[in-house]
Design a protein around this motif. Structure first.
Motif, PDB file in Angstrom:
ATOM      1  N   HIS A 256       0.897  -1.196  -0.033  1.00 31.20           N
ATOM      2  CA  HIS A 256       0.052   0.103   0.062  1.00 31.20           C
ATOM      3  C   HIS A 256       0.996   1.281   0.000  1.00 31.20           C
ATOM      4  O   HIS A 256       0.429   2.380   0.364  1.00 31.20           O
ATOM      5  N   CYS A 266      -7.492   1.079  -5.229  1.00 31.43           N
ATOM      6  CA  CYS A 266      -6.992  -0.126  -4.248  1.00 31.43           C
ATOM      7  C   CYS A 266      -7.977  -0.566  -3.459  1.00 31.43           C
ATOM      8  O   CYS A 266      -8.915   0.215  -3.031  1.00 31.43           O
ATOM      9  N   CYS A 268      -7.908  -0.705  -0.489  1.00 29.26           N
ATOM     10  CA  CYS A 268      -7.780   0.159   0.835  1.00 29.26           C
ATOM     11  C   CYS A 268      -8.448   1.164   0.834  1.00 29.26           C
ATOM     12  O   CYS A 268      -8.509   1.949   1.898  1.00 29.26           O
ATOM     13  N   CYS A 273      -1.676   2.576  -5.385  1.00 26.33           N
ATOM     14  CA  CYS A 273      -0.786   1.536  -4.304  1.00 26.33           C
ATOM     15  C   CYS A 273      -0.212   0.407  -5.328  1.00 26.33           C
ATOM     16  O   CYS A 273      -0.608  -0.084  -6.307  1.00 26.33           O
TER      17      CYS A 273
HETATM   18 ZN   LIG Z   1      -3.643   0.233  -0.998  1.00 28.18          ZN
END
Ligand SMILES: [Zn+2]
Length: 405
Positions: A256, A266, A268, A273
């Motif tokens: 990340h 991503c 996240c 990332c």
């Molecule tokens: Zn990420």
């Protein structure tokens, strides 16, 4: 560093009582043969500075606990007086169950003291397994794993290598994006279902732990590790001989780190990332392989004359270099270990750190992970064994779940 030097175990403080000293010496001998392989009593005497009779007593205790066995060396291997010194081996009947859930399969292994994988199985799943499925499939697999073993096995615990953020204090899986898990009390569930003590940590950190103790990173105090798998890209850092965990255990999420502007979304929630940009599945698709055939990736990428494949590889190589540049400039490691599908992008390791600052690169070496597919299982096993190594006598006394064969 000595062959049995330990990056990770806490040093038990000794207040000097005879009992504490004996426990601490017992831990020291077991750690030496576990991490360094079989050693003769004479070598143990030399490495520890303890006298021969003390070593003899400690080895006898390890044998009684079922943690070690001895063999006589072949001719010509005796000490100077001509008397052969018995060789002390870590027991192969004391085992950890190692579990690594992935997006499309659960890997389960039987790991013996000494970091040796005795058996491994891959249980395919239709979709990413739930935590309940991981627990149930592991519980069901244990009997099959221990069956057929020549000797009675003692399972000392279950180690879980999870592709996600795992809280150091209690093994709670806070987030595993690729498995779609949030706040799963995995170790608690596993212990309740199997009766074995269970511990969990981030899979990449465990892979690094395995490589650091038994593989490409042996004896190196400052290293950075990067691994790519079906569930993304992870990593780990050892600095000054200590695993960099961060405050809660979430450090070294190389997957990340930011590598490109206007990048892909991503899991996240951010964009650009490393693991959103560079994926195993895209590379496998490019050469027509399935996840189960991932070990063929490097060969097919190299053999391919498809310009689209070459362009994808060039793009991925450039993006990984950005992440490595950041890692080298931040941590000044002596060694970078690359594992998993990333080795298909850097088959010799050459060029990986080409964009880092010149000075920290002067003494930097890049190595490929040595333990291959076993590294996560060995690391998960080590998570279990590290507790045993701290205090062998009470660990074996407290928990002796003998498995009938
Ligand atoms: Zn990420």
């Amino acid at each position: 560093m000595s062959p049995g030097a330990d990056h990770f175990a806490r040093t038990s403080a000794s207040s000097g009582t005879t009992e504490e000293l004996r426990r601490s010496n017992l831990a020291r001998i077991l750690t030496l043969i576990h991490r360094g392989g079989a050693l003769s009593r004479a070598e143990l005497t030399r490495l520890t500075g303890l006298n021969r009779s003390t070593i003899g007593g400690l080895v006898a205790e390890l044998r009684e606990l079922g943690l070690a066995f001895e063999t006589m060396p072949g001719s010509g291997e005796g000490n100077r007086a001509g008397r052969p010194s018995p060789v002390v081996h870590p027991s192969q009947s004391v085992v950890a169950i190692a579990v690594n859930p992935e997006v499309d399969a659960i890997h389960i292994g039987l790991v013996a003291l000494g970091g040796r994988v005795l058996k491994r199985i891959r249980l395919e799943t239709e979709a990413a397994p739930t935590s309940r499925e991981v627990v149930e499939m592991t519980r069901a697999a244990i009997a099959g794993l221990v069956a057929g073993s020549e000797q009675e096995l003692t399972i000392v615990g279950i180690g879980l290598a999870v592709p996600g953020l795992v809280r150091r204090s209690d093994g709670q899986v806070r987030i595993a994006d690729h498995l779609d898990w949030i706040d799963e009390p995995l170790t608690e569930m596993m212990s309740a279902a199997t009766g074995h003590r269970s511990v969990a940590a981030n899979a990449a950190q465990l892979g690094m732990r395995a490589e650091s103790l038994f593989g490409a990173g042996r004896g190196v105090d400052d290293l950075v590790y990067l691994i790519g798998g079906a569930s993304g890209i992870g990593g780990g850092v050892v600095m000054g001989g200590h695993l960099l965990t961060g405050a809660d255990g979430y450090a070294a999420e190389f997957g990340h780190t930011f590598v490109t502007s206007n990048g892909a979304d991503c899991t996240c929630g951010s964009q650009g990332c490393l693991e959103a940009e560079v994926t195993q599945s895209e590379l496998l698709d490019a050469v027509g392989l399935s996840t189960a055939q991932a070990e063929l990736l490097a060969g097919l990428l190299e053999a391919s004359d498809d310009p689209a494949v070459a362009a994808l590889v060039a793009r991925d190589v450039a993006l990984v270099r950005v992440a490595v540049r950041n890692a080298v400039n931040l941590f000044n490691p002596r060694l970078i270990i690359v594992g998993g599908f990333l080795t298909a992008l850097f088959p010799t390791g050459d060029g990986l750190a080409a964009e880092a600052l010149t000075t920290p690169r002067e003494e930097l070496t890049v190595a490929l992970a040595e333990l291959g597919a076993d590294q996560l299982l060995i690391g998960a096993g080590e998570l279990v064994f590290s507790q045993l190594l701290l205090d062998p006598a009470s660990s074996m006394g407290v928990e002796l779940p003998l498995v009938a064969m």
